[in-house]
Design a protein around this motif. Structure first.
Motif, short mmCIF file in Angstrom:
data_model
loop_
_atom_site.label_atom_id
_atom_site.label_comp_id
_atom_site.label_asym_id
_atom_site.label_seq_id
_atom_site.Cartn_x
_atom_site.Cartn_y
_atom_site.Cartn_z
N ALA A 1 -19.06 -7.65 0.25
CA ALA A 1 -18.42 -7.18 -1.12
C ALA A 1 -17.58 -5.96 -0.68
N ALA A 2 -17.69 -5.63 0.16
CA ALA A 2 -16.68 -4.11 0.55
C ALA A 2 -15.11 -5.20 0.78
N ALA A 3 -15.35 -5.97 1.57
CA ALA A 3 -14.50 -7.18 2.26
C ALA A 3 -13.86 -8.10 0.27
N SER A 4 -14.28 -8.40 0.18
CA SER A 4 -13.91 -8.99 -0.70
C SER A 4 -12.82 -8.10 -1.57
N GLY A 5 -13.53 -7.49 -2.10
CA GLY A 5 -13.01 -6.20 -2.79
C GLY A 5 -11.10 -6.56 -1.95
N ALA A 6 -10.93 -5.41 -0.99
CA ALA A 6 -10.25 -5.64 -0.48
C ALA A 6 -8.80 -6.98 -0.55
N SER A 7 -10.23 -8.32 -0.34
CA SER A 7 -8.91 -9.32 -0.66
C SER A 7 -8.13 -9.52 -1.78
N VAL A 8 -8.73 -9.15 -2.76
CA VAL A 8 -8.59 -9.12 -4.47
C VAL A 8 -7.48 -8.61 -4.25
N ALA A 9 -8.00 -7.33 -3.65
CA ALA A 9 -6.91 -6.48 -3.78
C ALA A 9 -4.75 -6.63 -3.36
N THR A 10 -5.26 -7.16 -1.99
CA THR A 10 -3.64 -8.19 -1.55
C THR A 10 -3.15 -8.72 -2.64
N GLN A 11 -4.33 -9.69 -3.55
CA GLN A 11 -3.87 -11.05 -3.53
C GLN A 11 -3.28 -10.21 -4.85
N ILE A 12 -3.75 -9.87 -5.49
CA ILE A 12 -2.81 -9.20 -7.00
C ILE A 12 -2.48 -8.58 -7.12
N ASN A 13 -1.71 -7.84 -5.75
CA ASN A 13 -0.61 -7.06 -5.85
C ASN A 13 0.13 -7.70 -5.58
N ALA A 14 0.02 -9.00 -4.74
CA ALA A 14 1.50 -9.95 -4.70
C ALA A 14 1.93 -9.99 -6.09
N ASP A 15 0.50 -10.74 -6.85
CA ASP A 15 0.57 -11.17 -7.91
C ASP A 15 1.51 -9.90 -8.85
N LEU A 16 1.24 -8.72 -8.91
CA LEU A 16 2.40 -8.19 -9.41
C LEU A 16 3.32 -7.58 -8.98
N VAL A 17 3.27 -8.39 -7.62
CA VAL A 17 5.61 -7.52 -7.23
C VAL A 17 5.74 -8.98 -8.03
N GLY A 18 5.23 -10.71 -8.44
CA GLY A 18 5.65 -11.00 -8.81
C GLY A 18 6.56 -10.88 -10.15
N ASP A 19 5.43 -11.18 -10.83
CA ASP A 19 6.00 -10.26 -12.51
C ASP A 19 7.35 -9.28 -12.20
N ASP A 20 6.74 -8.16 -11.02
CA ASP A 20 7.50 -6.73 -11.48
C ASP A 20 9.22 -7.55 -11.20
N THR A 21 9.36 -8.81 -10.52
CA THR A 21 10.46 -9.45 -9.55
C THR A 21 10.91 -10.19 -11.06
N ARG A 22 9.80 -10.65 -12.15
CA ARG A 22 10.62 -11.38 -13.20
C ARG A 22 10.76 -11.29 -13.87
N ARG A 23 9.91 -9.99 -14.37
CA ARG A 23 10.74 -8.62 -15.22
C ARG A 23 12.21 -7.63 -14.54
N ALA A 24 12.45 -7.56 -13.91
CA ALA A 24 13.50 -7.10 -13.04
C ALA A 24 15.02 -8.03 -13.10
N LEU A 25 13.94 -9.29 -12.76
CA LEU A 25 15.43 -10.50 -13.64
C LEU A 25 15.84 -10.44 -14.70
N ALA A 26 14.40 -10.75 -15.69
CA ALA A 26 14.60 -10.44 -17.58
C ALA A 26 15.43 -9.97 -17.59
N THR A 27 14.92 -8.07 -17.20
CA THR A 27 16.22 -7.01 -17.72
C THR A 27 17.39 -6.95 -17.27
N GLN A 28 17.82 -7.57 -15.98
CA GLN A 28 19.51 -7.70 -15.60
C GLN A 28 19.99 -8.76 -15.95
N SER A 29 19.27 -9.46 -16.72
CA SER A 29 19.82 -10.37 -17.82
C SER A 29 20.71 -10.31 -19.00
#
Length: 314
Positions: A284-312
């Motif tokens: 269970a603990a390991a799955s929590g760590a794995s999920v966290a890395t996936q969510i952080n990567a997803d949020l990085v993509g979201d952050d990038t899209r937001r930054a590009l939209a602000t820039q444009s």
């Protein structure tokens, strides 16, 4: 709390939820854990099979975990999440005291609960003389008189496993009468006794130590430990509210998720027993760590899209 918006809201303060929060907090994400304070293993005095934590109290593990999450700036709040809504980027969670949380992503790690057979005295022994997992309590039961309650088809697997830890194993209950000849022969060849009489009560001594099972004819089967396969019920009301798809598993219907814990609802992940019913604490603990890395990567993509939209838009 009501005015704050979080990168990630984690529902469930067990090993899975806290490990997810720990990894996310270390990634400098704004994360909050909602903890109802009812981990599945709260009845057990110790846990096993967790490297460097073998034999530790599960409640002590969670206490340490909460401190670690807070040490990196994460929040842990006491309460029960009762309603979930919204969508990726704007989820809402309502707590039982009326507090509202909003967040970009959700981790559901509310786990499951064990529904025990209705046998007098069994619930009182749960986590002590009556247990479920051979890998958690088999060593502590070695060479003792072990009883295995026949509650489902999975109980056959349990009885076969426990013969590794003791030569004195009795597989008991009316369901054993339905064993196919090959399975019965295999168990008996390894020295497992089979008793088809119904169990009417769990027996304990004056100190509260389990000493056996009372059977339908009022005789007592002397035992030191009883293994039970309880019915597993997912604590999945929030996932149902969010409309997460479900799938049929060996333990019945469960929320469907991919290998990384992502559900059919964009922005919602599951971890621990919310994802896999048979996960041990370390899993269970390991799955929590794995999920966290996936969510952080997803949020990085979201952050990038937001930054590009602000820039444009400038």
């Amino acid at each position: 709390m009501n005015q704050e918006s979080w990168d990630v809201i984690v529902i469930g303060g067990g090993a899975a939820g806290l490990n997810a929060a720990l990894v996310l907090a270390r990634a400098r994400r704004r994360v909050v854990v909602v903890d109802a304070g009812e981990p599945r293993n709260r009845f057990a005095p110790h846990m096993h099979g967790f490297l460097s934590r073998d034999g530790m109290s599960p409640l002590e593990l969670l206490e340490i975990g909460r401190a670690e999450v807070r040490g990196y700036g994460g929040e842990v709040v006491s309460g029960r999440a009762v309603r979930a809504g919204g969508e990726a980027g704007a989820f809402t969670i309502e707590l039982d005291d009326g507090r509202m949380l909003t967040g970009r992503r959700l981790v559901i790690a509310t786990g499951l609960r064990d529904e025990l057979p209705d046998i007098p005295g069994l619930a009182r022994q749960w986590g002590r003389g009556a247990v479920a997992c051979p890998y958690c309590d088999g060593w502590e039961s070695r060479d003792q008189r072990i009883g295995v309650l026949a509650t489902s088809a999975m109980s056959v697997h349990q009885a076969g496993l426990l013969r590794q830890w003791s030569a004195d194993v009795t597989f008991v209950g009316p369901l054993t009468a339905d064993l196919d000849p090959e399975t019965r022969a295999g168990l008996e060849a390894r020295g497992v006794r089979i008793d088809a009489r119904a169990v009417s009560a769990v027996v304990e001594d004056a100190d509260g130590t389990l000493t056996g099972l009372t059977l339908e004819d009022d005789s007592v089967l002397p035992l030191d430990r009883v293994f039970v396969g309880p019915r597993l019920e997912a604590n999945d009301e929030l996932l149902r509210q969010l409309g997460a798809a479900r799938a049929e598993t060996m333990q019945g219907e469960w929320v469907a998720s991919d290998a990384f814990g992502a559900t059919s609802v964009p922005g919602v992940w599951v971890a621990g027993n919310s994802a896999v019913s048979h996960a041990l604490v370390v899993m269970a603990a390991a799955s929590g760590a794995s999920v966290a890395t996936q969510i952080n990567a997803d949020l990085v993509g979201d952050d990038t899209r937001r930054a590009l939209a602000t820039q444009s838009s400038r």
